[in-house]
Design an enzyme around this catalytic site. Sequence first.
Site, mmCIF file in Angstrom:
data_model
loop_
_atom_site.group_PDB
_atom_site.id
_atom_site.type_symbol
_atom_site.label_atom_id
_atom_site.label_comp_id
_atom_site.label_asym_id
_atom_site.label_seq_id
_atom_site.Cartn_x
_atom_site.Cartn_y
_atom_site.Cartn_z
ATOM 1 N N HIS A 1 -2.826 7.181 2.657
ATOM 2 C CA HIS A 1 -3.320 5.920 2.103
ATOM 3 C C HIS A 1 -4.717 5.654 2.650
ATOM 4 O O HIS A 1 -4.973 5.795 3.845
ATOM 5 C CB HIS A 1 -2.364 4.789 2.483
ATOM 6 C CG HIS A 1 -2.935 3.440 2.227
ATOM 7 N ND1 HIS A 1 -3.463 3.089 1.011
ATOM 8 C CD2 HIS A 1 -3.069 2.351 3.037
ATOM 9 C CE1 HIS A 1 -3.902 1.843 1.070
ATOM 10 N NE2 HIS A 1 -3.683 1.385 2.281
ATOM 11 N N CYS B 1 0.812 -1.223 0.000
ATOM 12 C CA CYS B 1 0.000 0.000 0.000
ATOM 13 C C CYS B 1 0.847 1.275 0.000
ATOM 14 O O CYS B 1 0.329 2.361 -0.258
ATOM 15 C CB CYS B 1 -0.953 0.012 1.187
ATOM 16 S SG CYS B 1 -2.008 -1.444 1.248
ATOM 17 N N ASN C 1 -10.122 0.059 0.263
ATOM 18 C CA ASN C 1 -8.657 0.165 0.251
ATOM 19 C C ASN C 1 -8.154 -0.451 -1.055
ATOM 20 O O ASN C 1 -8.260 -1.667 -1.255
ATOM 21 C CB ASN C 1 -8.120 -0.591 1.476
ATOM 22 C CG ASN C 1 -6.608 -0.586 1.563
ATOM 23 O OD1 ASN C 1 -5.919 -0.231 0.616
ATOM 24 N ND2 ASN C 1 -6.096 -1.000 2.703
HETATM 25 N N1 ACO Z 1 -18.668 -8.138 9.511
HETATM 26 C C1 ACO Z 1 -19.190 -8.439 10.708
HETATM 27 N N2 ACO Z 1 -18.463 -8.840 11.759
HETATM 28 C C2 ACO Z 1 -17.141 -8.926 11.590
HETATM 29 C C3 ACO Z 1 -16.517 -8.616 10.363
HETATM 30 C C4 ACO Z 1 -17.340 -8.221 9.302
HETATM 31 N N3 ACO Z 1 -16.858 -7.905 8.083
HETATM 32 N N4 ACO Z 1 -15.194 -8.795 10.490
HETATM 33 C C5 ACO Z 1 -14.969 -9.193 11.751
HETATM 34 N N5 ACO Z 1 -16.144 -9.270 12.409
HETATM 35 C C6 ACO Z 1 -16.370 -9.653 13.804
HETATM 36 C C7 ACO Z 1 -15.301 -10.597 14.324
HETATM 37 O O1 ACO Z 1 -15.614 -11.923 13.982
HETATM 38 C C8 ACO Z 1 -15.362 -10.350 15.789
HETATM 39 O O2 ACO Z 1 -16.467 -11.038 16.310
HETATM 40 P P1 ACO Z 1 -16.405 -11.741 17.768
HETATM 41 O O3 ACO Z 1 -16.160 -10.616 18.733
HETATM 42 O O4 ACO Z 1 -17.741 -12.389 17.891
HETATM 43 O O5 ACO Z 1 -15.245 -12.682 17.694
HETATM 44 C C9 ACO Z 1 -15.666 -8.859 15.890
HETATM 45 O O6 ACO Z 1 -16.239 -8.483 14.620
HETATM 46 C C10 ACO Z 1 -14.454 -8.012 16.181
HETATM 47 O O7 ACO Z 1 -13.393 -8.421 15.291
HETATM 48 P P2 ACO Z 1 -12.032 -7.678 15.273
HETATM 49 O O8 ACO Z 1 -11.162 -8.260 14.194
HETATM 50 O O9 ACO Z 1 -11.487 -7.632 16.664
HETATM 51 O O10 ACO Z 1 -12.512 -6.233 14.818
HETATM 52 P P3 ACO Z 1 -11.808 -4.857 15.001
HETATM 53 O O11 ACO Z 1 -12.638 -4.029 15.892
HETATM 54 O O12 ACO Z 1 -10.339 -4.984 15.268
HETATM 55 O O13 ACO Z 1 -11.961 -4.276 13.521
HETATM 56 C C11 ACO Z 1 -10.660 -3.866 11.563
HETATM 57 C C12 ACO Z 1 -11.320 -4.915 12.449
HETATM 58 C C13 ACO Z 1 -11.752 -2.980 10.984
HETATM 59 C C14 ACO Z 1 -9.937 -4.557 10.443
HETATM 60 C C15 ACO Z 1 -9.704 -3.033 12.452
HETATM 61 O O14 ACO Z 1 -8.812 -3.867 13.131
HETATM 62 C C16 ACO Z 1 -8.965 -2.040 11.654
HETATM 63 O O15 ACO Z 1 -9.486 -1.029 11.279
HETATM 64 N N6 ACO Z 1 -7.669 -2.292 11.394
HETATM 65 C C17 ACO Z 1 -6.877 -1.477 10.551
HETATM 66 C C18 ACO Z 1 -6.377 -2.338 9.495
HETATM 67 C C19 ACO Z 1 -6.739 -1.886 8.133
HETATM 68 O O16 ACO Z 1 -7.452 -0.961 7.850
HETATM 69 N N7 ACO Z 1 -6.148 -2.611 7.248
HETATM 70 C C20 ACO Z 1 -6.255 -2.343 5.876
HETATM 71 C C21 ACO Z 1 -5.132 -2.955 5.200
HETATM 72 S S1 ACO Z 1 -3.642 -2.475 5.872
HETATM 73 C C22 ACO Z 1 -3.132 -1.157 5.086
HETATM 74 O O17 ACO Z 1 -3.666 -0.806 4.090
HETATM 75 C C23 ACO Z 1 -1.987 -0.475 5.641
#
Ligand code: ACO
Length: 320
Positions: free
Chosen positions: A247, A114, A277
Amino acid sequence: MYARVTGTGSCLPGKPVSNDDLAARGVDTSDEWIVSRTGIRSRFLATPGTTSSELGLVAAQHALEMAGVAASDIDLIIVATSTPDFIFPSTACLIQNKLGSRKGAAAFDVQAVCSGFVYALGIAEKFIRSGSHSKALVIGAEVFSRILDWNDRGTCVLFGDGAGAVVLEAADNPGILASALHADGSQNGILNVPGQVCGGQVTGDPFLRMDGQAVFKFAVRVLSEVAAEVCQEAGVETNTVDWLIPHQANIRILDATAKKLGVDRSKVIVTVDRHGNTSAASVPLALDEAVRDGRIRRGQKVLLEGVGGGFTWGATLLEF
Ligand code: ACO
């Protein structure tokens, strides 16, 4: 000798695919979950036969048109992609051929996920400032949907496909004011596609894997650090930058970065809500949108920032 962006272009495949569309296609998710966690409402997904070189070609053609530069005058093509058409030849060579640009021009791909576009721009600037090349095409092109595990709802809802491009030309005035590129390979495990082709077989795991919370924390820290670094190098206060284009990974990362930098939210260009993304394509796509709708104007200071797998990160401060 400076390097100046003289044209921008982009390409998004097909029609927007909403969060509800993904749920209807069988992904166990909801619009409410995706919007509240990421700000993403829709993304573009290429049809199975569409390649990064096809999307990159269209973006490049639009950028050349805006710059008023003929493809035959381009002497350097750098494509940032993690989803190339082939293992080789490079996507840059394929685009050179499709463009009909000068045979003998340098053409190669950059792999910094990215951060790829910011890396490619930084490299092109150095070629131009050295005097070895004078008209470059810098392209970010991705079909990230190909490397998504559609059974992993924690990652597949985050990404989209597309391409963006700029023409970078030698100029007497800046142009690019400062740029910085960094990497920390010890963080390779928090975002990766840990597979390869070996002996005619795919080995390892050919899908994107991510520790979302680790990525979130890392991204916000390095995006604010590298923005401060390039602004300091250029002697520009971060809060006087006209536009910030980080990004486009996640609206919460964009907001947290702007807040840490003291940049007003109204100066942040946001496309993640409509594009998702798009990895190396996200920054040039957002730049092109804001140039074409008239927000970014000549003479304004624009700060571009990338962060991605590797981990890699970087920034470019330019006067448009
Ligand atoms: N829809 C519904 N529920 C979901 C989804 C979805 N798409 N994805 C995960 N869940 C659920 C999980 O199963 C989990 O359920 P549980 O509590 O029953 O086990 C719950 O939601 C929480 O999951 P987490 O993975 O802990 O969710 P989090 O709050 O961390 O959010 C996210 C995930 C949005 C990816 C967050 O970590 C984030 O914003 N990270 C930044 C990473 C990013 O943006 N990466 C992009 C690529 S990297 C880059 O470009 C640099």
